[in-house]
Structure formats: C-alpha cells, structure tokens
Design an enzyme around this catalytic site. Structure first.
Site, PDB file in Angstrom:
ATOM      1  N   PRO A 160     -11.199  -2.915  -9.432  1.00 46.19           N
ATOM      2  CG  PRO A 160     -11.086  -4.624  -7.863  1.00 46.19           C
ATOM      3  CD  PRO A 160     -11.843  -3.386  -8.200  1.00 46.19           C
ATOM      4  CG  MET A 173       2.243   0.942 -10.999  1.00 49.83           C
ATOM      5  SD  MET A 173       2.263   2.710 -11.243  1.00 49.83           S
ATOM      6  CE  MET A 173       2.158   3.311  -9.581  1.00 49.83           C
ATOM      7  CG  ASP A 222      -9.892   5.633  -5.454  1.00 47.10           C
ATOM      8  OD1 ASP A 222     -11.086   5.700  -5.105  1.00 47.10           O
ATOM      9  OD2 ASP A 222      -9.113   6.610  -5.443  1.00 47.10           O
ATOM     10  CE  LYS A 255      -1.077   6.682 -18.335  1.00 48.72           C
ATOM     11  NZ  LYS A 255      -0.827   7.203 -17.002  1.00 48.72           N
ATOM     12  CG  ASP A 263      -6.523   3.260 -17.972  1.00 45.98           C
ATOM     13  OD1 ASP A 263      -7.021   2.263 -17.418  1.00 45.98           O
ATOM     14  OD2 ASP A 263      -6.328   4.345 -17.392  1.00 45.98           O
ATOM     15  CB  ALA A 296      -6.232  -8.682  -8.325  1.00 44.54           C
TER      16      ALA A 296
HETATM   17  N1  SAH Z   1      -5.700   3.235  -9.424  1.00 43.70           N
HETATM   18  C1  SAH Z   1      -5.332   1.844  -9.433  1.00 43.70           C
HETATM   19  C2  SAH Z   1      -3.843   1.643  -9.464  1.00 43.70           C
HETATM   20  C3  SAH Z   1      -3.197   2.161 -10.697  1.00 43.70           C
HETATM   21  S1  SAH Z   1      -1.486   1.902 -10.724  1.00 43.70           S
HETATM   22  C4  SAH Z   1      -5.978   1.167  -8.224  1.00 43.70           C
HETATM   23  O1  SAH Z   1      -6.500   1.847  -7.337  1.00 43.70           O
HETATM   24  O2  SAH Z   1      -5.995  -0.050  -8.177  1.00 43.70           O
HETATM   25  C5  SAH Z   1      -1.387   0.432 -11.665  1.00 43.70           C
HETATM   26  C6  SAH Z   1      -0.951  -0.740 -10.806  1.00 43.70           C
HETATM   27  O3  SAH Z   1      -2.035  -1.166 -10.012  1.00 43.70           O
HETATM   28  C7  SAH Z   1      -0.514  -1.960 -11.559  1.00 43.70           C
HETATM   29  O4  SAH Z   1       0.829  -1.870 -11.955  1.00 43.70           O
HETATM   30  C8  SAH Z   1      -0.724  -3.043 -10.540  1.00 43.70           C
HETATM   31  O5  SAH Z   1       0.334  -3.064  -9.606  1.00 43.70           O
HETATM   32  C9  SAH Z   1      -1.952  -2.555  -9.812  1.00 43.70           C
HETATM   33  N2  SAH Z   1      -3.197  -3.139 -10.310  1.00 43.70           N
HETATM   34  C10 SAH Z   1      -4.278  -2.508 -10.719  1.00 43.70           C
HETATM   35  N3  SAH Z   1      -5.265  -3.368 -11.052  1.00 43.70           N
HETATM   36  C11 SAH Z   1      -4.761  -4.594 -10.849  1.00 43.70           C
HETATM   37  C12 SAH Z   1      -5.249  -5.905 -10.981  1.00 43.70           C
HETATM   38  N4  SAH Z   1      -6.480  -6.150 -11.413  1.00 43.70           N
HETATM   39  N5  SAH Z   1      -4.439  -6.933 -10.662  1.00 43.70           N
HETATM   40  C13 SAH Z   1      -3.202  -6.737 -10.207  1.00 43.70           C
HETATM   41  N6  SAH Z   1      -2.678  -5.524 -10.068  1.00 43.70           N
HETATM   42  C14 SAH Z   1      -3.437  -4.455 -10.368  1.00 43.70           C
END
Ligand code: SAH
Length: 508
Positions: free
Chosen positions: A12, A170, A90, A57, A35, A199
């Site tokens: 994260p 998202m 993930d 993105k 990304d 986060a």
């Molecule tokens: N594969 C990623 C999610 C990708 S979709 C996972 O498993 O976490 C992208 C969305 O994930 C963002 O729009 C947000 O809602 C969330 N996200 C990912 N990392 C984040 C972070 N560090 N803090 C807050 N939201 C996060």
C-alpha cells in the site's frame, strides 16, 4: 531467449510493506514498469543498469492506456528481459493484473504473480481500523467506486443490506453518490465512515464522519485521491487502535542532508519513528585515486605507533585499499587505533579491529586531549582522512610527535536538486533539517544560493555537534538544537525529545 514478467504487488505504500519475493525480483529485474501508487524508493534497490518505465495513471487522466502498458511489458519480455511490473497494493485487487496476465499468455510470454498487501486491508490497518472484528463486522467487501461504464450501477440494495465492512476503492469522485445510495437503500445515516488518504505513507491523512456528513468533512479538509472509503462500525475502533499516527515523529517532514552512502541508518530510524524523510544528499564521498601516499603508508604500516580514524568513510576506504594490496587486519600489527565517533569505531569492528581510544566527545579537541596523555616524541601517527578536514588535529599532534596526514577522500557536492528543496521550503513542507557535518551545511547553502538562505530560518535546523553548529551560525542562520552526544543517535534523540517537549508545552 525469452524473458519473463513478474507482476508484483508493491503493497500500500509503506516502504517496508513489500514481500521478500517482491524485493528479490526488483533486485534482479532488467526493466521495471511502475505507476504512482508503488513507492518509488523500491527503484533504488534495482540493478545499476535497470531500465525504468513510468506508466502512472491519475484517475481518468491516463499517462498510458492499459493496452499500451500491456504492449510495453510484453515487448520487453519478448526481447529477453526480466520485467517487473510493479503495482500498488495487490496486483489482482482492482489492479488489472488479470488482464495483463491474459495478454501475456496470448503473446506467449511467461509470467508470475507476487501478491502484495492490498490497501483495502493494509491501509485500514494503518488507520487503526481492523477490517473485521467479532463485535463489529464478520465479513468485509471490497468494492470499486469507479465503474467501468459510469452508467452502470452497483447493486446498492444488496450492498446496503450487508452487515460487514464496506471498502470502496477509486471512489472519491463518487463519494456523494455512494453515501446517498447506501442511505437510500436502508443503511443508517449515522453509520461511521472513514476516508484514508495516502494510507501507510508518512503523509497519511484520515478523516471520519458518518454516511450523512462525510462528504462535507472531505470538502472541508481537502481530502483527495488516492483514498479509501470505509463504511462500518469498525471505524469506531480507530481511536483505540491507531498505532501508526501515534508514532512520535508521525507527520513531521525531516530533511536528511548526508550523503546517500551514509544516510541509511538515519533514514531507517526516522522512518521507524513515523517521520516523512526527505532525502536531500548535499554531499558525495569521492575516494582520491590513485593515491600513492596511501599505498606506501599501508605498506609500511608497522612504522606507525598510532593510526587515527576520524570517519566511517575513512575506515572503509583505508581497509579497502589494505585488502586490495593483499593484506588483512594483521597488517595493523602493534599500532594503537584511535577513532572519533561511535560510527567510526563500529566501522572498524567490521574489519575485526577494536579501537583502543574513543574520546568521550566526538570531536578532534577531545581526541587530542586523550592522545596527549599517552603519546611522546618517539611516536608516529598516521591520519588517513578527508581532504577538507580541519587542521586542528594535525597541528596539535605535530607539536608532540611525527604526524603523517593522508588525504584519502574528497567531500563533493551531492545530487540534491535546488528546485526540489526550494519547493519543499516554500510549501512549508519542511519541519526539520538535520546537519551531520560542516560540509552538509556548506553544500546546502551552496546549492540553495545565498539569495534563498533566509528560507532556512523558517525551519528548525538540527546540528550533530558544535563544529557543525558553528558552520550553521557562520552563515547567519540559527541552530535550533544541537545533539548532546555528537552522533546520529544524538540527532535522533533531539528530534524525539523536541516532539515530547512540544507536546508537554502544548498541553500546559
Ligand atoms: N491494487 C491496489 C488498488 C488499485 S486501485 C490495491 O490492492 O491496493 C487504486 C485505488 O486503490 C485508489 O483509487 C485508492 O482508492 C486505493 N489505494 C491504493 N493505495 C492507496 C493508498 N496508499 N492510500 C489510499 N488509497 C489507496
């Protein structure tokens, strides 16, 4: 030969939340496609000749389309490269990892997936919110708040009926709609909601409210993506379980000016304490090569009765040369070893040498005092050290016996970028700047330029010891605090105590 693609979940955001397997793949990669959600610091772990491709993105403002990304990774692998596709969280949780996998399969490219900690679970955890809890939620549901076709609707009725924790990813652009629909379909208006922005990162920001008012809270606090939306009673536990934001240096922005080669310990400690570390290397250590003098003095090392080391760099360069010449620690023979500073003494231990003399205070003055007690006119002292070191040590010891000073490295300007630091300062994003030697001060001033010097008076300048403090003052700047012990740990203690004292004052 065909390459291979590794779809890696980078976790994260917290640098330490990557899996061991993920790290291993990054270290071996020829190409890394990444990304914005993956922590950029992972790239430092790659091979020197690794190629980096950014495909970030930002909401609908795509830098590269998914098709383009698919093509890039397949193309690199077909060239025989070991490709790492680094994804936030993930790869299979709203990461489009499945699509990338299918595409690679179609192109005949081998791939592997390395799972990561998804923000949907890890992000909540760092906000003090357990995604399940026997008293509050016996299931959790991870939902996209960004529908492929915006006219497509989620089954709000079904979602509103769920008793478990709802986590929307998202979803920030649709926050209002999400809350309204859940209320409309029967969820209580006062159901707790948390929004977690960035986060697990040092800049993590969390706001809480209810389904009814969270939208206003978000507007007021200016919370933006990337954020997680958490709906459910588990949000109530945040006040108790918030270990991350309670770290002593959480929310503090601290600039580290040491050279990249030396800064890892300081950075690691500050990160562990929750600080946001801004790496700004003002110095770079460059060994002086060739160095005939050093070579000759190592060959006749037995002629010296004392060898004085004043820095970790000095120790490493000296011993590398000693090994290079085919010797080992035994070459030191009966010479006594003196070291300024714990870091220097520790570096010596790595080569099997225990320093005989470590002065109480880690400055040349203190070492001279110690040596004066033991050396006499018969002694011969060797001092391998930085070319720009102060004359004091050599001058004072030369009054007693023979001293050979060998310049073994230059401290040159580091790769810190002027615009970066000025932006950070202008945006008020710097709380402390740490200076661990006079050169870090001189070089930062040089990089900033005299015209920007006053900007430094707006932040707290922390110095490792009196010499560094004098250099800070010589530029008309104010030393906020100086370490009691002239060590890196001393600097860390100053920062920790400053927060504790600040909190006490605030509460009084
Ligand atoms: N594969 C990623 C999610 C990708 S979709 C996972 O498993 O976490 C992208 C969305 O994930 C963002 O729009 C947000 O809602 C969330 N996200 C990912 N990392 C984040 C972070 N560090 N803090 C807050 N939201 C996060």
């Amino acid at each position: 030969m065909k390459g291979k693609v590794y779809l890696i979940g980078a976790g994260p955001g917290d640098y330490n939340l990557l899996t061991l397997k993920g790290l291993d793949c990054i270290k071996k990669a020829d190409v890394i496609v990444y990304d914005r959600l993956a922590n950029n610091r992972f790239l430092d772990e790659a091979k020197d000749d690794c190629k980096f491709i950014y495909v970030g993105k930002q909401s609908s403002n795509h830098t590269k389309t998914q098709d383009e990304i698919n093509e890039i990774i397949a193309e690199q692998a077909l060239k025989g490269k070991k490709v790492v596709r680094l994804k936030g969280g993930d790869p299979y949780v709203f990461g489009r990892g499945g699509e990338e996998g299918e595409y690679l399969l179609e192109k005949g490219v081998k791939f592997e997936v390395v799972p990561g900690i998804t923000s949907a679970i890890g992000g909540l955890c760092y906000a003090g919110i357990p995604i399940t809890h026997r008293d509050y939620a016996s299931s959790f549901h991870v939902i996209t708040g960004h529908l492929k076709d915006s006219s497509e609707e989620l089954n709000w009725r079904a979602l509103a009926k769920l008793k478990g924790t709802l986590v929307f990813l998202m979803g920030m652009a649709n926050l209002n709609r999400i809350c309204e629909n859940l209320i409309k379909e029967g969820k209580k208006k006062d159901t707790p909601v948390a929004i977690i922005n960035w986060a697990t990162r040092p800049e993590q920001k969390v706001v809480t409210g209810t389904l009814e008012n969270i939208h206003q809270v978000v507007l007021k606090e200016g919370i933006k993506p990337p954020s997680l939306i958490v709906v459910g009673d588990v949000v109530r536990l945040r006040s108790k379980l918030n270990f991350f934001e309670n770290k002593i240096l959480f929310g503090k922005n601290i600039v580290v000016t040491r050279s990249r080669a030396q800064n890892s310990k300081l950075i690691e400690s500050l990160n562990t304490l929750g600080a946001n570390v801004i790496e700004f290397p003002t110095i770079k250590i460059e060994e002086i090569v060739p160095n005939l003098e050093l070579k000759q003095s190592i060959k006749k090392l037995q002629d010296y009765t004392y060898i004085v080391f004043t820095s970790e760099n000095g120790v490493n360069i000296f011993f590398n040369k000693l090994y290079e010449l085919g010797f080992d620690a035994r070459k030191i023979g009966k010479s006594k070893i003196a070291a300024i500073g714990n870091g220097t003494a520790k570096a010596l231990k790595n080569y099997g040498i225990r320093a005989d003399i470590i002065p109480e205070r880690f400055v040349a003055e203190s070492l001279v005092e110690e040596l004066k007690k033991v050396v006499n006119s018969e002694d011969k002292i060797l001092i391998p050290r930085a070319s720009e070191a102060r004359k004091y040590l050599v001058n004072e010891l030369s009054k007693i016996c023979s001293v050979t000073e060998i310049k073994i490295y230059n401290t040159v300007k580091g790769e810190g970028n002027k615009e970066d630091i000025i932006n950070f300062l202008d945006e008020g994003k710097v709380d402390y700047i740490t200076f661990t030697s006079s050169s870090t001060v001189k070089n930062l001033v040089e990089i900033l330029g005299k015209e920007n010097l006053l900007k430094l008076n707006k932040v707290k300048l922390v110095s490792i010891g009196p010499i560094t403090s004098n250099t800070i003052k010589s530029f008309g700047l104010k030393v906020y605090k100086e370490a009691y012990k002239y060590t890196i740990n001393g600097v860390i203690d100053i920062l920790k105590n400053d927060i504790v004292e600040g909190n006490i004052n605030e509460n009084n």
